[in-house]
Design an enzyme around this catalytic site. Structure first.
Site, PDB file in Angstrom:
ATOM      1  CE  LYS A 134      -0.029   2.346  -2.976  1.00 57.45           C
ATOM      2  NZ  LYS A 134       0.022   1.045  -2.319  1.00 57.45           N
TER       3      LYS A 134
ATOM      4  CB  SER B  39       3.443  -4.086  -4.151  1.00 58.07           C
ATOM      5  OG  SER B  39       2.410  -4.926  -3.687  1.00 58.07           O
TER       6      SER B  39
HETATM    7  N1  COA Z   1       1.816  -8.411   2.620  1.00 57.56           N
HETATM    8  C1  COA Z   1       2.618  -7.724   1.820  1.00 57.56           C
HETATM    9  N2  COA Z   1       2.429  -6.444   1.518  1.00 57.56           N
HETATM   10  C2  COA Z   1       1.368  -5.836   2.045  1.00 57.56           C
HETATM   11  C3  COA Z   1       0.473  -6.504   2.902  1.00 57.56           C
HETATM   12  C4  COA Z   1       0.741  -7.853   3.183  1.00 57.56           C
HETATM   13  N3  COA Z   1      -0.043  -8.570   3.981  1.00 57.56           N
HETATM   14  N4  COA Z   1      -0.482  -5.632   3.277  1.00 57.56           N
HETATM   15  C5  COA Z   1      -0.198  -4.475   2.689  1.00 57.56           C
HETATM   16  N5  COA Z   1       0.914  -4.600   1.940  1.00 57.56           N
HETATM   17  C6  COA Z   1       1.602  -3.565   1.180  1.00 57.56           C
HETATM   18  C7  COA Z   1       1.170  -3.494  -0.241  1.00 57.56           C
HETATM   19  O1  COA Z   1       1.975  -4.347  -1.019  1.00 57.56           O
HETATM   20  C8  COA Z   1       1.382  -2.043  -0.545  1.00 57.56           C
HETATM   21  O2  COA Z   1       2.730  -1.828  -0.873  1.00 57.56           O
HETATM   22  P1  COA Z   1       3.144  -0.624  -1.832  1.00 57.56           P
HETATM   23  O3  COA Z   1       2.717   0.643  -1.135  1.00 57.56           O
HETATM   24  O4  COA Z   1       4.601  -0.805  -1.909  1.00 57.56           O
HETATM   25  O5  COA Z   1       2.407  -0.836  -3.123  1.00 57.56           O
HETATM   26  C9  COA Z   1       1.078  -1.358   0.767  1.00 57.56           C
HETATM   27  O6  COA Z   1       1.254  -2.324   1.747  1.00 57.56           O
HETATM   28  C10 COA Z   1      -0.332  -0.925   0.927  1.00 57.56           C
HETATM   29  O7  COA Z   1      -1.068  -1.454  -0.108  1.00 57.56           O
HETATM   30  P2  COA Z   1      -2.479  -2.110  -0.124  1.00 57.56           P
HETATM   31  O8  COA Z   1      -2.732  -2.958   1.055  1.00 57.56           O
HETATM   32  O9  COA Z   1      -2.661  -2.722  -1.470  1.00 57.56           O
HETATM   33  O10 COA Z   1      -3.368  -0.913   0.034  1.00 57.56           O
HETATM   34  P3  COA Z   1      -3.302   0.336  -0.794  1.00 57.56           P
HETATM   35  O11 COA Z   1      -2.814   1.391   0.133  1.00 57.56           O
HETATM   36  O12 COA Z   1      -2.623   0.182  -2.083  1.00 57.56           O
HETATM   37  O13 COA Z   1      -4.840   0.440  -1.109  1.00 57.56           O
HETATM   38  C11 COA Z   1      -7.049   1.165  -0.772  1.00 57.56           C
HETATM   39  C12 COA Z   1      -5.625   1.177  -0.281  1.00 57.56           C
HETATM   40  C13 COA Z   1      -7.160   1.018  -2.261  1.00 57.56           C
HETATM   41  C14 COA Z   1      -7.773   0.023  -0.131  1.00 57.56           C
HETATM   42  C15 COA Z   1      -7.628   2.478  -0.292  1.00 57.56           C
HETATM   43  O14 COA Z   1      -6.831   3.517  -0.786  1.00 57.56           O
HETATM   44  C16 COA Z   1      -9.034   2.674  -0.784  1.00 57.56           C
HETATM   45  O15 COA Z   1      -9.915   2.077  -0.234  1.00 57.56           O
HETATM   46  N6  COA Z   1      -9.206   3.536  -1.797  1.00 57.56           N
HETATM   47  C17 COA Z   1     -10.512   3.865  -2.340  1.00 57.56           C
HETATM   48  C18 COA Z   1     -10.959   5.245  -1.851  1.00 57.56           C
HETATM   49  C19 COA Z   1     -11.400   5.140  -0.435  1.00 57.56           C
HETATM   50  O16 COA Z   1     -12.479   4.675  -0.139  1.00 57.56           O
HETATM   51  N7  COA Z   1     -10.526   5.558   0.494  1.00 57.56           N
HETATM   52  C20 COA Z   1     -10.782   5.411   1.905  1.00 57.56           C
HETATM   53  C21 COA Z   1     -11.472   6.602   2.476  1.00 57.56           C
HETATM   54  S1  COA Z   1     -10.347   7.890   2.770  1.00 57.56           S
END
Ligand code: COA
Length: 165
Positions: A45, A132
Protein backbone atom coordinates in the site's frame (compact mmCIF):
# COMPACT_ATOMS: atom_id res chain seq x y z
CA UNK A 1 13.11 -12.66 25.13
CA UNK A 2 11.58 -14.98 27.75
CA UNK A 3 10.69 -18.39 26.20
CA UNK A 4 8.05 -19.03 28.86
CA UNK A 5 6.08 -15.97 27.74
CA UNK A 6 3.22 -16.30 25.24
CA UNK A 7 3.91 -13.58 22.72
CA UNK A 8 1.58 -12.59 19.86
CA UNK A 9 2.08 -10.05 17.09
CA UNK A 10 -0.66 -7.98 15.46
CA UNK A 11 0.69 -6.85 12.07
CA UNK A 12 -0.84 -4.35 9.70
CA UNK A 13 -0.44 -1.18 7.70
CA UNK A 14 -2.44 0.93 10.17
CA UNK A 15 -2.91 3.90 7.83
CA UNK A 16 -4.36 5.00 10.18
CA UNK A 17 -5.14 2.84 13.21
CA UNK A 18 -8.92 2.79 13.76
CA UNK A 19 -11.17 2.00 16.71
CA UNK A 20 -11.70 -1.42 15.08
CA UNK A 21 -7.96 -2.17 15.36
CA UNK A 22 -7.94 -0.91 18.97
CA UNK A 23 -10.90 -3.19 19.72
CA UNK A 24 -8.89 -6.20 18.46
CA UNK A 25 -5.84 -5.14 20.52
CA UNK A 26 -7.99 -4.90 23.67
CA UNK A 27 -9.38 -8.38 23.05
CA UNK A 28 -5.92 -9.84 22.37
CA UNK A 29 -4.11 -8.26 25.35
CA UNK A 30 -5.60 -10.48 28.10
CA UNK A 31 -5.05 -13.64 26.03
CA UNK A 32 -1.24 -13.30 25.85
CA UNK A 33 1.64 -12.21 28.09
CA UNK A 34 2.72 -9.73 25.45
CA UNK A 35 1.15 -8.38 22.27
CA UNK A 36 3.32 -6.49 19.79
CA UNK A 37 1.39 -4.27 17.38
CA UNK A 38 3.76 -4.18 14.44
CA UNK A 39 3.72 -1.90 11.45
CA UNK A 40 4.54 -3.37 8.03
CA UNK A 41 6.89 -0.81 6.54
CA UNK A 42 7.24 -2.52 3.17
CA UNK A 43 3.51 -2.89 2.60
CA UNK A 44 2.29 -2.83 -1.02
CA UNK A 45 0.00 0.00 0.00
CA UNK A 46 1.05 3.62 -0.44
CA UNK A 47 0.18 5.04 2.96
CA UNK A 48 -0.95 8.62 3.52
CA UNK A 49 0.85 8.80 6.86
CA UNK A 50 4.59 8.26 7.32
CA UNK A 51 5.95 5.32 9.30
CA UNK A 52 6.75 7.63 12.24
CA UNK A 53 3.27 9.18 12.19
CA UNK A 54 1.60 5.78 12.11
CA UNK A 55 3.81 4.46 14.93
CA UNK A 56 2.96 7.50 17.03
CA UNK A 57 -0.76 7.03 16.37
CA UNK A 58 -0.49 3.38 17.47
CA UNK A 59 1.55 4.34 20.55
CA UNK A 60 -1.07 6.82 21.68
CA UNK A 61 -3.94 4.41 20.96
CA UNK A 62 -2.54 1.64 23.15
CA UNK A 63 -1.69 3.81 26.16
CA UNK A 64 -3.09 2.13 29.27
CA UNK A 65 -3.57 -1.32 27.69
CA UNK A 66 -1.28 -3.63 29.71
CA UNK A 67 1.20 -5.91 27.95
CA UNK A 68 1.03 -4.18 24.55
CA UNK A 69 4.05 -2.75 22.68
CA UNK A 70 4.62 -1.16 19.28
CA UNK A 71 7.22 -2.08 16.69
CA UNK A 72 7.81 -2.14 12.94
CA UNK A 73 8.97 -4.83 10.56
CA UNK A 74 9.93 -5.40 6.97
CA UNK A 75 10.20 -8.68 5.09
CA UNK A 76 8.06 -11.67 5.94
CA UNK A 77 5.75 -11.43 8.90
CA UNK A 78 6.61 -14.97 10.05
CA UNK A 79 10.33 -14.12 10.13
CA UNK A 80 9.56 -11.12 12.29
CA UNK A 81 7.41 -13.31 14.59
CA UNK A 82 10.30 -15.76 14.90
CA UNK A 83 12.79 -12.96 15.70
CA UNK A 84 10.70 -11.62 18.56
CA UNK A 85 9.77 -15.07 19.91
CA UNK A 86 6.08 -14.86 18.99
CA UNK A 87 4.11 -18.05 18.37
CA UNK A 88 0.91 -16.33 17.24
CA UNK A 89 -0.11 -13.83 14.56
CA UNK A 90 -3.36 -12.04 15.36
CA UNK A 91 -5.66 -10.94 12.57
CA UNK A 92 -9.09 -9.37 12.76
CA UNK A 93 -11.99 -10.94 10.87
CA UNK A 94 -14.69 -8.38 10.22
CA UNK A 95 -16.92 -10.27 7.81
CA UNK A 96 -16.99 -13.37 5.64
CA UNK A 97 -15.46 -11.26 2.87
CA UNK A 98 -12.20 -11.06 4.86
CA UNK A 99 -12.00 -14.81 5.18
CA UNK A 100 -10.68 -15.92 1.79
CA UNK A 101 -7.76 -13.48 1.78
CA UNK A 102 -6.90 -14.16 5.41
CA UNK A 103 -7.15 -17.93 4.92
CA UNK A 104 -4.70 -17.77 2.01
CA UNK A 105 -2.18 -15.65 3.93
CA UNK A 106 -2.50 -17.76 7.08
CA UNK A 107 -1.80 -20.96 5.14
CA UNK A 108 1.14 -19.39 3.29
CA UNK A 109 2.53 -18.20 6.61
CA UNK A 110 2.16 -21.71 8.02
CA UNK A 111 4.03 -23.14 5.02
CA UNK A 112 6.91 -20.79 5.81
CA UNK A 113 7.04 -21.53 9.53
CA UNK A 114 4.87 -24.34 10.89
CA UNK A 115 5.35 -23.36 14.52
CA UNK A 116 3.56 -20.03 14.12
CA UNK A 117 -0.24 -20.02 14.22
CA UNK A 118 -2.72 -17.36 13.15
CA UNK A 119 -5.45 -16.50 15.61
CA UNK A 120 -8.50 -14.65 14.28
CA UNK A 121 -10.45 -12.32 16.53
CA UNK A 122 -13.74 -10.64 15.70
CA UNK A 123 -14.10 -6.95 16.49
CA UNK A 124 -17.32 -5.56 17.94
CA UNK A 125 -20.01 -5.76 15.27
CA UNK A 126 -20.21 -1.97 15.15
CA UNK A 127 -16.81 -2.04 13.40
CA UNK A 128 -17.52 -4.73 10.83
CA UNK A 129 -17.81 -2.28 7.94
CA UNK A 130 -14.84 -0.17 9.03
CA UNK A 131 -11.53 0.04 7.17
CA UNK A 132 -8.73 2.58 6.98
CA UNK A 133 -9.62 3.46 3.37
CA UNK A 134 -13.27 4.09 4.18
CA UNK A 135 -12.17 6.43 6.99
CA UNK A 136 -9.99 8.30 4.47
CA UNK A 137 -12.88 8.57 2.05
CA UNK A 138 -15.18 10.08 4.68
CA UNK A 139 -12.48 12.40 6.10
CA UNK A 140 -11.45 13.61 2.64
CA UNK A 141 -15.03 14.65 1.97
CA UNK A 142 -15.50 16.39 5.30
CA UNK A 143 -17.71 13.73 6.93
CA UNK A 144 -17.89 12.78 10.61
CA UNK A 145 -15.30 10.19 11.68
CA UNK A 146 -15.20 10.61 15.46
CA UNK A 147 -16.94 7.26 16.05
CA UNK A 148 -14.30 5.40 14.02
CA UNK A 149 -10.86 6.66 15.08
CA UNK A 150 -9.21 7.94 18.28
CA UNK A 151 -9.42 11.76 18.70
CA UNK A 152 -5.76 12.49 17.77
CA UNK A 153 -6.10 10.39 14.59
CA UNK A 154 -9.17 12.44 13.65
CA UNK A 155 -7.15 15.63 14.15
CA UNK A 156 -4.29 14.34 12.01
CA UNK A 157 -6.69 13.34 9.24
CA UNK A 158 -8.44 16.72 9.37
CA UNK A 159 -5.09 18.49 9.20
CA UNK A 160 -3.79 16.36 6.34
CA UNK A 161 -6.86 16.75 4.19
CA UNK A 162 -7.09 20.48 4.90
CA UNK A 163 -3.53 20.89 3.58
CA UNK A 164 -4.28 18.78 0.52
CA UNK A 165 -7.43 20.72 -0.46
N1 COA B 1 -11.06 -2.74 12.25
C1 COA B 1 -11.03 -1.88 11.25
N2 COA B 1 -10.39 -2.11 10.11
C2 COA B 1 -9.74 -3.26 9.99
C3 COA B 1 -9.72 -4.22 11.02
C4 COA B 1 -10.43 -3.91 12.19
N3 COA B 1 -10.48 -4.75 13.22
N4 COA B 1 -9.00 -5.27 10.60
C5 COA B 1 -8.58 -4.99 9.37
N5 COA B 1 -9.02 -3.77 9.00
C6 COA B 1 -8.85 -3.11 7.72
C7 COA B 1 -7.66 -2.21 7.68
O1 COA B 1 -8.03 -0.92 8.10
C8 COA B 1 -7.28 -2.28 6.23
O2 COA B 1 -8.07 -1.38 5.50
P1 COA B 1 -7.52 -0.75 4.15
O3 COA B 1 -7.29 -1.90 3.20
O4 COA B 1 -8.64 0.13 3.77
O5 COA B 1 -6.25 -0.03 4.49
C9 COA B 1 -7.65 -3.69 5.84
O6 COA B 1 -8.61 -4.10 6.76
C10 COA B 1 -6.56 -4.68 5.97
O7 COA B 1 -5.51 -4.08 6.64
P2 COA B 1 -4.58 -4.62 7.77
O8 COA B 1 -5.29 -5.45 8.76
O9 COA B 1 -3.80 -3.46 8.27
O10 COA B 1 -3.70 -5.56 7.00
P3 COA B 1 -2.95 -5.22 5.75
O11 COA B 1 -3.61 -6.02 4.68
O12 COA B 1 -2.75 -3.79 5.52
O13 COA B 1 -1.55 -5.80 6.19
C11 COA B 1 0.12 -7.44 6.37
C12 COA B 1 -1.26 -7.09 5.88
C13 COA B 1 1.05 -6.26 6.41
C14 COA B 1 0.02 -8.00 7.76
C15 COA B 1 0.61 -8.51 5.42
O14 COA B 1 0.55 -8.00 4.12
C16 COA B 1 2.03 -8.91 5.71
O15 COA B 1 2.23 -9.63 6.64
N6 COA B 1 2.97 -8.44 4.89
C17 COA B 1 4.38 -8.78 5.01
C18 COA B 1 4.77 -9.81 3.95
C19 COA B 1 4.25 -11.14 4.35
O16 COA B 1 4.79 -11.81 5.20
N7 COA B 1 3.13 -11.55 3.72
C20 COA B 1 2.46 -12.77 4.09
C21 COA B 1 2.95 -13.94 3.30
S1 COA B 1 2.23 -13.96 1.72
Amino acid sequence: MNPAQRVAIYPGTFDPITNGHVDIIKRAAPLFDRVIVTLAVNSEKRPLFSTEERLEMIRRSIEGIPGVDVDRFSGLVVDYAHQVGASVIIRGLRAVSDFEYEFQIALMNRKQRREIDTVFLMPDEKYTYLSSSIVHEVARNGGAIEAFVPPFVREMLAERYKVDK
